[in-house]
Scaffold this motif. Structure first.
Motif: not given
Length: 572
Positions: A465-470, A474-479, A494-498, A502-507
């Motif tokens: 979540y930290i990597l996705a948010d801050r 994004f690839d590291e966060a996804r793994v 975890i669903m919230d983090s994922m 997805q939001y941060r990557t435009g999905k």
């Protein structure tokens, strides 16, 4: 105090008298009571001189309150002579001292030597029950009933709550078999009903209880069981009405009134307080009744009654730590912090110790008395070294709660100097560093946890979540998050983090679906902030407002929702 009558020796015989009052304290609720005066004759064959002197030594030790020595001598002679009177004496002293294992050994000698003695059978049943061997206890109660004594069936059944389902089913079969031979026995009927209740067979238990009440219409045990069953079946009003009616016939029955009062606590606290007030008068000095009255009075904000009751507990040396805890809470509530501190410091042990420690630490931190907080936690670590790691976490989290972040960092780091591999301290410091926007430091601590525990779900989720948010990593966060979801696919956090990734990557469609599932599984302020944001950006602003409002209702003034509203320039 045990007053043991002396042994009178002669060259041919040995007599001694057991005083009923001397072992009165050995009784428990259903324990057989020694007769006030029992003259025990010697067997036809006299004891050896060594035995006589050992018994004399035991009696002298008892008269001097040296009960351990008295017991030791009686146990030795019971083992050597297998004499039922000596074994009986040893049993009673062992029970008085609370030495259940010795009592069980001695009573086995006693009942083997006197297999038809009702006292021996009753004490054997009790000893097996205290040892948790309930089928053996049942067998001796069955034999006791055959001898015309009062069995312990009901107590045995009540103690079966600690058994597993298989053991309880075997015991239930014993009860059912015996009930077939004694179909109208009150204790067997109630005991069987209790076991059925413990097995979750409420309807069967209720049917048997109704049969018992039909045969024994004024049976208090059956009435209490019926009330318990009605409570478990969520038919409390029926239970209350039945018990109130029965109390009119038996106003002095404290067991009945206690059950009535406890059920009332779920529905009518004022009436429950009245009942516990009556119980404190019927059972003067009973600490449990006083404590119940105090807690209920405090719940009802009847602070005067609560204060007097907790102070009475202190005066009587009953539930001392718990009384200090509640008096501390009351002082804390009226902002009398010096008095609150005095009370909290006197909570020594028990269920309230942790809460008292948290509250005391909270007071010190609120007053910015960091030195007192540190000194108190140091004392606790010395006193409870096995809890030292947890105490560091507690101390640091309290500082974080009041936004003393630098001080919290010092505490967590100090703890990690002593517990270098502590995942709890590493995780707590990582969350603190994330809050302080020290992303690299947070990542180091979380990576250290994952190095020790690669499947640590909390660390996987938090770092993802930290990597996705801050960051843009994004690839590291996804793994990390995919691994966390694989380990715990239904976890809302975890669903919230994922979903946020997805939001941060435009999905957006994928993000919306995940965040909706997360909010449905565990509605909280942070998930509502994320879900509301994507709804807002997708143009569904009314739904976004409803989600944010739900989050605010759950956690008023939540900073995450407020930050989201400010950033989006959204209004509610």
């Amino acid at each position: 105090m045990i007053k043991l009558r002396p042994i009178i020796l002669s060259s041919m015989t040995l007599y001694w008298v057991l005083s009923g009052c001397s072992l009165q304290s050995a009784r428990t609720v259903a324990a057989p009571e020694p007769q006030p005066e029992i003259l025990i004759q010697t067997p036809a064959k006299p004891f050896p001189t060594e035995t006589l002197y050992s018994l004399l030594t035991a009696e002298i030790a008892g008269s001097r309150a040296q009960y351990d020595l008295a017991l030791s001598n009686y146990v030795q002679q019971a083992r050597e002579t297998r004499d039922p009177q000596i074994a009986e004496r040893a049993t009673m002293i062992a029970r008085y001292l609370g030495n259940n294992s010795v009592a069980l050994e001695m009573v086995q000698i006693w009942v083997k030597a006197a297999p038809h003695n009702k006292d021996a059978l009753a004490n054997t049943s009790m000893a097996y029950m205290q040892a948790g061997q309930l089928r053996e206890a049942f067998e001796f109660s069955r034999r006791l009933q055959d001898e015309g004594g009062e069995p312990l069936f009901q107590n045995i059944a009540a103690n079966a709550a600690s058994l597993d389902d298989i053991q309880r089913a075997l015991l239930l079969n014993d009860f059912v078999t015996e009930l077939q031979s004694h179909p109208e026995d009150e204790q067997l009927m109630v005991g069987t009903g209790i076991l059925l209740q413990q097995q979750g067979k409420y309807d069967e238990a209720m049917n048997l209880t109704h049969q018992a009440l039909k045969i024994h219409p004024r049976s208090i045990p059956a009435a209490i069981l019926e009330a318990n069953l009605l409570h478990q079946l969520k038919r409390d009003q029926e239970a209350i009405a039945k018990m109130a009616a029965l109390l009119e016939f038996y106003p002095d029955n404290t067991s009945l009134r206690q059950q009535y009062a406890r059920i009332l606590t779920h529905h009518d606290m004022e009436l429950a307080q009245e009942q516990f007030t009556i119980l404190t008068k019927q059972l003067p000095g009973n600490g449990d009744m006083l404590l119940s009255l105090g807690i209920i009075a405090l719940e009802r904000k009847d602070t005067e009654t609560a204060r007097k009751t907790f102070e009475e507990l202190l005066d009587r040396d009953l539930h001392i730590s718990t009384a200090h805890y509640y008096l501390g809470r009351m002082a804390d509530a009226r902002n009398d912090l010096p008095e609150a501190i005095i009370h909290y410091l006197q909570v020594e042990s028990g269920n309230d110790f942790l809460s008292a420690t948290i509250n005391l630490l909270d007071i010190f931190v609120r007053q910015e008395d960091f030195l007192s907080a540190q000194q108190h936690m140091n004392r606790l670590r010395l006193r409870f070294p096995d809890q030292s790691e947890a105490l560091y976490v507690l101390h640091g989290q309290t500082l974080v709660k009041h936004n003393y972040l630098l001080e919290a960092d010092v505490v967590f780091s100090e703890g990690l100097n002593s517990f270098t591999t502590s995942t709890r301290l590493l995780f707590a410091r990582a969350m603190l560093n994330n809050q302080r926007k020290r992303i690299a430091a947070a990542e180091r601590d979380l990576r250290q946890i994952l190095k020790q525990q690669p499947d640590n779900i909390a660390a996987l989720n938090s770092l993802g979540y930290i990597l996705a948010d801050r960051t843009q990593r994004f690839d590291e966060a996804r793994v990390l998050l995919e691994k966390a979801l694989k380990l715990k696919p239904d976890d809302a956090a975890i669903m919230d983090s994922m979903g946020w990734l997805q939001y941060r990557t435009g999905k957006y469609p994928e993000a919306l679906e995940l965040l909706q599932r997360a909010f449905a599984a565990s509605p909280n302020a942070e998930i509502s902030a994320h879900l509301g944001e994507i709804l807002w950006l997708l143009g569904n602003k009314e739904e976004a407002r409803r989600v944010w409002q739900a989050g605010i209702k759950l956690t008023p003034n939540d900073p995450v929702i407020q930050e989201t509203l400010n950033r989006l320039k959204a209004d509610l």
